[in-house]
Scaffold this motif. Structure first.
Motif, PDB file in Angstrom:
ATOM      1  N   GLU A 143       0.824  -1.208   0.000  1.00  0.00           N
ATOM      2  CA  GLU A 143       0.000   0.000   0.000  1.00  0.00           C
ATOM      3  C   GLU A 143       0.864   1.267   0.000  1.00  0.00           C
ATOM      4  OE1 GLU A 143      -3.210   0.703   3.259  1.00  0.00           O
ATOM      5  OE2 GLU A 143      -3.655  -1.058   2.026  1.00  0.00           O
ATOM      6  N   ALA A 144       2.002   1.174   0.675  1.00  0.00           N
ATOM      7  CA  ALA A 144       2.912   2.325   0.728  1.00  0.00           C
ATOM      8  C   ALA A 144       3.704   2.475  -0.573  1.00  0.00           C
ATOM      9  CB  ALA A 144       3.870   2.179   1.909  1.00  0.00           C
ATOM     10  N   GLY A 145       3.678   1.418  -1.428  1.00  0.00           N
ATOM     11  CA  GLY A 145       4.394   1.496  -2.700  1.00  0.00           C
ATOM     12  C   GLY A 145       5.634   0.625  -2.785  1.00  0.00           C
ATOM     13  N   VAL A 146       5.898  -0.151  -1.735  1.00  0.00           N
ATOM     14  CA  VAL A 146       7.050  -1.059  -1.744  1.00  0.00           C
ATOM     15  C   VAL A 146       6.616  -2.360  -2.409  1.00  0.00           C
ATOM     16  CG1 VAL A 146       8.648  -2.402  -0.311  1.00  0.00           C
ATOM     17  CG2 VAL A 146       8.013  -0.068   0.355  1.00  0.00           C
ATOM     18  N   ARG A 147       7.347  -2.787  -3.420  1.00  0.00           N
ATOM     19  CA  ARG A 147       6.881  -3.940  -4.197  1.00  0.00           C
ATOM     20  C   ARG A 147       7.789  -5.147  -4.115  1.00  0.00           C
ATOM     21  NH1 ARG A 147       4.058  -2.600  -9.689  1.00  0.00           N
ATOM     22  NH2 ARG A 147       3.100  -4.589  -9.092  1.00  0.00           N
ATOM     23  N   CYS A 148       8.707  -5.143  -3.156  1.00  0.00           N
ATOM     24  CA  CYS A 148       9.568  -6.322  -2.983  1.00  0.00           C
ATOM     25  C   CYS A 148       9.831  -6.563  -1.503  1.00  0.00           C
ATOM     26  CB  CYS A 148      10.887  -6.127  -3.738  1.00  0.00           C
ATOM     27  SG  CYS A 148      11.981  -7.567  -3.693  1.00  0.00           S
ATOM     28  N   ILE A 149       9.600  -7.805  -1.081  1.00  0.00           N
ATOM     29  CA  ILE A 149       9.874  -8.227   0.295  1.00  0.00           C
ATOM     30  C   ILE A 149      11.020  -9.237   0.253  1.00  0.00           C
ATOM     31  CG2 ILE A 149       8.938  -9.489   2.305  1.00  0.00           C
ATOM     32  CD1 ILE A 149       7.326  -7.015   1.915  1.00  0.00           C
TER      33      ILE A 149
END
Ligand code: PBG
Length: 332
Positions: A72-78
């Motif tokens: 949701e915050a825009g981070v697309r990799c964990i």
């Protein structure tokens, strides 16, 4: 009118916020950020890591919730790390490649929840899973000395990487600093048909005191240090060799770790690398900024953003950081 003959006035480009933004050479965006998370076995609820305020050992449910917040915050990799229960640890770290091992369950849960909306990267190293806490298997060398065996460890890494790919990882990330690990993993993945799974290589990883808080985060069993396989902080030249070897072995990304104390290494590798160069702002870097910020000794948000900007300016294209979600929110 000035009585001084100063024709070149660099301050002109710093006069207003809009002007400063116009000439900024480096911009951090949420899509550059990779968020490391910990999934732990045997927990009733998520547990905050004392030395890393705001970071948690997660259950499968809280992992998914945390990943939703990140996305949701825009981070697309964990980048996912697993923390098994102590009784599951053994000499070879075999729970690392068990289908129902905690890390593989975590990977599967994230893929089921997010499909391809979120890049699932997995840490590919045995230290969380061995009962002695080393990144590989122990044995004796040809002269009888006890060592972390290189080639025997690669076998574990390849099984782990294949299990992670099977669980759905988009990226595996060998962080154990064994020689030849990237080539071994590439070959094993390809042999099983996982030609589309990429490798982020921890290429230049130093035996660093900045990893301190991470040991609590993963409940590490290590006594001693990792200086026979991780690099000596005194050295730059061998990082260039390590990165070149990983590129030759098929790494899709190379990485430098830690970040802030090694920006010269980032910059040098960025000069020649034909693949993306990432840097890992590690637990100790996060802990120091948090601690000083919480004491009111530095401005936490400003220090966070300055640290990330500096890492990117040095040449890192991707930044692994525990600040990923906070920074991404701030960038909104
Ligand atoms: C080992 C590993 C470590 C970290 C990531 N992977 C610890 C170590 O090498 O001792 C450190 C991460 C951090 O400090 O944030 N698999």
């Amino acid at each position: 009118m000035s009585i001084y003959e100063i024709s070149r006035r660099p301050r002109r480009l710093r006069t207003t916020s809009a002007m400063r933004e116009l000439v900024a050479e480096t911009r951090v965006s949420a899509s550059d950020l990779i968020y490391p998370m910990f999934v732990a076995d045997g927990l009733d609820g998520k547990r905050e890591i004392t030395s890393m305020p705001g970071q948690y050992q997660h259950t499968l449910d809280s992992l998914k919730a945390g990943a939703h917040d990140a996305l949701e915050a825009g981070v697309r990799c964990i980048d996912l790390f697993g923390v098994p229960i102590d009784s599951d640890k053994d000499a070879t770290g075999s729970v690392a490649w068990a289908e129902d091992g905690v890390l593989n369950r975590g990977i599967r849960a994230l893929r089921e929840e997010f499909g391809d909306d979120l890049i699932v990267m997995a840490d590919t190293c045995l230290d969380e899973f061995t009962d002695h806490g080393h990144c590989g298997v122990l044995g004796t060398d040809a002269q009888g000395a006890e060592v972390v065996l290189n080639d025997a460890t690669l076998e574990g890494y390849t099984r782990m990487a294949v299990a992670q790919a099977r669980a759905g990882a988009h990226v595996v990330s060998p962080s154990g600093m064994m020689d030849g690990q990237v080539a071994a993993i590439r070959r094993a993945l390809d042999a099983e048909g996982f030609t589309g799974v990429s490798i982020m290589a921890y290429s230049a990883k130093y035996a660093s005191a900045f990893f301190g808080p991470f040991r609590e985060a993963v409940g590490s069993s290590l006594s001693g240090d990792r200086r026979t396989y991780q690099q000596d902080p005194a050295n730059l030249r061998e990082s260039l060799l390590e990165a070149q070897l990983d590129i030759d072995e098929g790494a899709d990304f190379v990485m430098v770790k830690p970040a802030m104390a090694y920006l010269d290494v980032v910059a040098k590798i960025a000069e020649f690398s034909p693949v993306p160069v990432a840097a890992y702002q590690v637990s100790g870097e996060y802990a120091m900024i948090q601690a000083a910020g919480r004491n009111g000794w530095v401005d936490l948000e400003a220090t966070m953003m300055e640290s990330l900007t500096s890492i990117k300016r040095a040449g890192a294209q991707q930044i692994l950081t525990y600040f990923a979600v906070d920074a991404a929110r701030r960038l909104r």
